[in-house]
Design a protein around this motif. Structure first.
Motif, mmCIF file in Angstrom:
data_model
loop_
_atom_site.group_PDB
_atom_site.id
_atom_site.type_symbol
_atom_site.label_atom_id
_atom_site.label_comp_id
_atom_site.label_asym_id
_atom_site.label_seq_id
_atom_site.Cartn_x
_atom_site.Cartn_y
_atom_site.Cartn_z
ATOM 1 N N SER A 96 36.343 56.322 34.909
ATOM 2 C CA SER A 96 37.771 56.641 35.028
ATOM 3 C C SER A 96 38.589 55.690 34.160
ATOM 4 C CB SER A 96 38.196 56.482 36.486
ATOM 5 O OG SER A 96 37.983 55.150 36.901
ATOM 6 N N PRO A 105 46.259 44.112 30.882
ATOM 7 C CA PRO A 105 46.400 43.623 32.251
ATOM 8 C C PRO A 105 47.614 42.696 32.294
ATOM 9 C CG PRO A 105 44.824 42.260 31.089
ATOM 10 C CD PRO A 105 45.337 43.279 30.092
ATOM 11 N N SER A 106 47.983 42.205 33.468
ATOM 12 C CA SER A 106 49.054 41.219 33.552
ATOM 13 C C SER A 106 48.644 39.969 32.756
ATOM 14 C CB SER A 106 49.324 40.875 35.009
ATOM 15 O OG SER A 106 48.115 40.567 35.675
ATOM 16 N N GLU A 164 53.975 44.569 39.824
ATOM 17 C CA GLU A 164 53.285 45.472 38.905
ATOM 18 C C GLU A 164 53.470 46.941 39.285
ATOM 19 O OE1 GLU A 164 51.929 43.128 40.687
ATOM 20 O OE2 GLU A 164 50.648 41.796 39.495
ATOM 21 N N SER A 165 52.936 47.782 38.400
ATOM 22 C CA SER A 165 53.052 49.227 38.600
ATOM 23 C C SER A 165 52.277 49.682 39.839
ATOM 24 C CB SER A 165 52.498 49.956 37.367
ATOM 25 O OG SER A 165 51.120 49.697 37.214
ATOM 26 N N ARG A 189 47.262 50.649 44.682
ATOM 27 C CA ARG A 189 48.105 49.440 44.662
ATOM 28 C C ARG A 189 49.560 49.874 44.772
ATOM 29 N NH1 ARG A 189 48.215 45.616 39.363
ATOM 30 N NH2 ARG A 189 49.395 47.374 38.525
ATOM 31 N N ARG A 205 37.666 50.692 45.335
ATOM 32 C CA ARG A 205 38.087 51.715 44.371
ATOM 33 C C ARG A 205 38.866 51.095 43.229
ATOM 34 N NH1 ARG A 205 37.736 54.399 49.360
ATOM 35 N NH2 ARG A 205 36.735 56.425 49.208
ATOM 36 N N HIS A 212 48.215 51.501 28.047
ATOM 37 C CA HIS A 212 49.654 51.783 27.918
ATOM 38 C C HIS A 212 49.903 52.669 26.701
ATOM 39 C CE1 HIS A 212 49.290 48.301 30.480
ATOM 40 N NE2 HIS A 212 50.559 48.394 30.838
ATOM 41 N N ASN A 214 36.442 44.231 36.055
ATOM 42 C CA ASN A 214 37.796 44.644 36.440
ATOM 43 C C ASN A 214 38.443 45.415 35.284
ATOM 44 O OD1 ASN A 214 40.147 44.946 37.811
ATOM 45 N ND2 ASN A 214 40.629 42.757 37.972
ATOM 46 N N PRO A 215 38.589 46.743 35.426
ATOM 47 C CA PRO A 215 39.053 47.572 34.300
ATOM 48 C C PRO A 215 40.523 47.342 33.940
ATOM 49 C CG PRO A 215 38.907 48.875 36.315
ATOM 50 C CD PRO A 215 38.349 47.531 36.642
ATOM 51 N N GLY A 217 40.095 45.275 41.007
ATOM 52 C CA GLY A 217 40.983 44.114 41.064
ATOM 53 C C GLY A 217 41.348 43.725 42.488
ATOM 54 N N ARG A 239 39.067 36.796 32.881
ATOM 55 C CA ARG A 239 39.025 37.935 33.816
ATOM 56 C C ARG A 239 37.594 38.387 34.044
ATOM 57 N NH1 ARG A 239 43.004 42.078 35.013
ATOM 58 N NH2 ARG A 239 42.171 44.164 35.265
ATOM 59 N N THR A 271 57.662 45.763 34.586
ATOM 60 C CA THR A 271 57.061 45.214 35.810
ATOM 61 C C THR A 271 56.766 43.726 35.643
ATOM 62 O OG1 THR A 271 54.871 45.867 35.009
ATOM 63 C CG2 THR A 271 56.019 47.398 36.491
ATOM 64 N N ARG A 273 49.348 54.375 31.730
ATOM 65 C CA ARG A 273 50.750 54.176 32.117
ATOM 66 C C ARG A 273 51.649 54.284 30.894
ATOM 67 N NH1 ARG A 273 54.982 50.487 33.613
ATOM 68 N NH2 ARG A 273 54.426 48.355 33.018
HETATM 69 O O1 TXA Z 1 52.532 46.826 35.897
HETATM 70 C C1 TXA Z 1 51.355 46.777 35.546
HETATM 71 O O2 TXA Z 1 50.527 47.629 35.899
HETATM 72 C C2 TXA Z 1 50.952 45.634 34.612
HETATM 73 C C3 TXA Z 1 51.694 45.814 33.296
HETATM 74 C C4 TXA Z 1 51.249 44.851 32.241
HETATM 75 O O3 TXA Z 1 51.582 47.144 32.863
HETATM 76 N N1 TXA Z 1 49.508 45.628 34.435
HETATM 77 C C5 TXA Z 1 48.667 45.229 35.417
HETATM 78 O O4 TXA Z 1 47.337 45.253 35.075
HETATM 79 O O5 TXA Z 1 49.050 44.884 36.517
HETATM 80 P P1 TXA Z 1 46.214 44.474 35.917
HETATM 81 O O6 TXA Z 1 44.987 44.605 35.123
HETATM 82 O O7 TXA Z 1 46.682 43.104 36.215
HETATM 83 O O8 TXA Z 1 46.062 45.298 37.228
HETATM 84 C C6 TXA Z 1 45.493 46.595 37.145
HETATM 85 C C7 TXA Z 1 44.890 46.996 38.452
HETATM 86 C C8 TXA Z 1 43.665 46.179 38.796
HETATM 87 O O9 TXA Z 1 43.640 45.963 40.193
HETATM 88 C C9 TXA Z 1 42.506 47.101 38.367
HETATM 89 O O10 TXA Z 1 41.330 46.868 39.098
HETATM 90 C C10 TXA Z 1 43.097 48.464 38.639
HETATM 91 O O11 TXA Z 1 44.483 48.355 38.345
HETATM 92 N N2 TXA Z 1 42.491 49.487 37.762
HETATM 93 C C11 TXA Z 1 42.568 49.590 36.410
HETATM 94 N N3 TXA Z 1 41.830 50.622 35.963
HETATM 95 C C12 TXA Z 1 41.267 51.193 37.050
HETATM 96 C C13 TXA Z 1 40.368 52.292 37.260
HETATM 97 N N4 TXA Z 1 39.916 53.018 36.259
HETATM 98 N N5 TXA Z 1 40.002 52.594 38.532
HETATM 99 C C14 TXA Z 1 40.469 51.858 39.566
HETATM 100 N N6 TXA Z 1 41.313 50.811 39.428
HETATM 101 C C15 TXA Z 1 41.702 50.473 38.204
#
Ligand code: TXA
Ligand code: MG
Length: 341
Positions: free
Chosen positions: A116, A141-142, A179-180, A194, A227, A66, A61-62, A230, A57, A34, A120
């Motif tokens: 929670s 995270p990204s 992203e995913s 998302r 929820r 991986h 923001n959790p 981010g 960050r 991604t 991935r």
């Molecule tokens: O593709 C992807 O998902 C990339 C690659 C590196 O794997 N990672 C990524 O992570 O985009 P990040 O941190 O940039 O975005 C993760 C999103 C954020 O909006 C965060 O708030 C949400 O997922 N998230 C993570 N853990 C969560 C949780 N326990 N409950 C709700 N939202 C969560």
């Protein structure tokens, strides 16, 4: 700190070297299918803190964890519903993050105090080899500075984080580019938090209807429940303000042509290049090729920071399939400043 660049094509040991640094509690940017991720040992709170520091960050923001094998999920999460297992069986390894109830081994820094956790199993083989070499899961995270567009090339990571992290593993351009997909199984009904690399249509073909979180299509007010934490931050944003124009491509091109000023930047589909020759414009791909648009969107947003434009008009793709993710990223980059023509 000097940031090493590790290249698995030139160096057979690049993945082992990355794992070595991660075992020492360092932070390493790794390629995924991604976007690039900024990874650290998910079970080591000290290592995880370094991710937040390098990116700037917000603490609330959790992070997504991986893993290299689907089985690792059972140590990290509990009460996994059948529908989540069905999705995992059909799609993983994939750009699909599942939010589940977390187990006790997850540090609070990873889950940002929530009960929670997002998990991935990435498809990218370099990412999986590094996780496997580590022997522990990686929080990632990204790998951008918070608020900036996500990085889809090692160069973007260096532009943001050079000197702040131990290494970048250069795996070339990310093949998906957004992203995913994040889907939560915390409430009664599965909820899309998302849109991303696995489409809503693909998900619903396996588990039926899912709720669509409001934050995907509109701005969340400070007092509203979020929820996915981010989703409340402005994101993917270039320095210039962004105006997203939705509708049929021939209409959006016409609207932008009529409203652009001399110093406007334009994000357009390839077919409309000739409309915008006199402007600072960037093409994101053919109007009918959503995968190409997804691959280019973040790089194009980044490129405008090297120009003097003060506002950017963007043609928005349709919201079918992967288009929902691309249009969501554009709308977020604009702070949900969009119009339909
Ligand atoms: O593709 C992807 O998902 C990339 C690659 C590196 O794997 N990672 C990524 O992570 O985009 P990040 O941190 O940039 O975005 C993760 C999103 C954020 O909006 C965060 O708030 C949400 O997922 N998230 C993570 N853990 C969560 C949780 N326990 N409950 C709700 N939202 C969560
Ligand atoms: Mg991000």
């Amino acid at each position: 700190m000097i940031t090493q660049i590790l290249n698995p094509i030139k160096d057979n040991c690049a993945c082992q070297k990355a794992a070595q640094l991660l075992k020492q509690g360092e932070v390493v940017a790794i390629p995924t299918e991604t976007v690039y991720g900024l990874s650290a040992n998910a079970l080591d709170p000290f290592a995880v803190k370094k991710i937040f520091k390098a990116k700037g960050r917000p603490q609330d923001n959790p992070l997504i964890i991986h893993i290299a094998h689907a089985n690792q999920m059972y140590e990290l999460a509990k009460d996994i519903p059948q529908s989540a297992k069905e999705l995992i069986n059909v799609f993983w390894p994939a750009p699909l993050t599942i939010i589940l109830k977390k187990s006790d081994i997850i540090p609070d820094d990873v889950s940002a105090g929530l009960d929670s956790v997002g998990i991935r199993l990435p498809k990218n083989e370099i990412a999986r080899e590094i996780i496997q070499n580590c022997g522990f899961p990686l929080a990632a995270p990204s790998a951008n500075t918070s608020g900036k567009p996500s990085p889809t090339k090692a160069k973007h990571v260096i532009d943001d984080l050079n000197g702040k992290i131990a290494a970048v593993v250069d795996g070339g351009s990310c093949c998906i580019g957004v992203e995913s997909t994040v889907i939560s199984f915390i409430e009664q009904k599965p909820r899309l938090l998302r849109p991303g690399g696995i489409t809503l249509e693909q998900i619903e073909s396996v588990i039926g209807n899912v709720e669509i979180d409001k934050a995907i299509n509109s701005k969340i007010n400070n007092n509203e429940k979020v929820r996915a934490p981010g989703m409340k931050y402005r994101h993917y944003a270039p320095r210039a303000s962004v105006i997203v124009v939705c509708g049929r491509p021939e209409k959006t091109a016409e609207y932008i042509k009529q409203n652009a000023k001399e110093n406007s930047g334009i994000i357009c589909f390839d077919e409309y290049e000739h409309f915008f020759k006199t402007y600072e414009f960037r093409k994101i791909g053919s109007k009918d090729n959503i995968s190409e648009q997804a691959k280019n969107i973040f790089e194009v947003l980044r490129q405008f920071d090297e120009t003097n434009v003060c506002e950017i008009f963007a043609q928005c793709p349709s919201e079918d399939g992967l288009g929902l993710a691309v249009s969501n990223r554009l709308k977020k980059a604009s702070g949900f400043n969009f119009i339909t023509v």
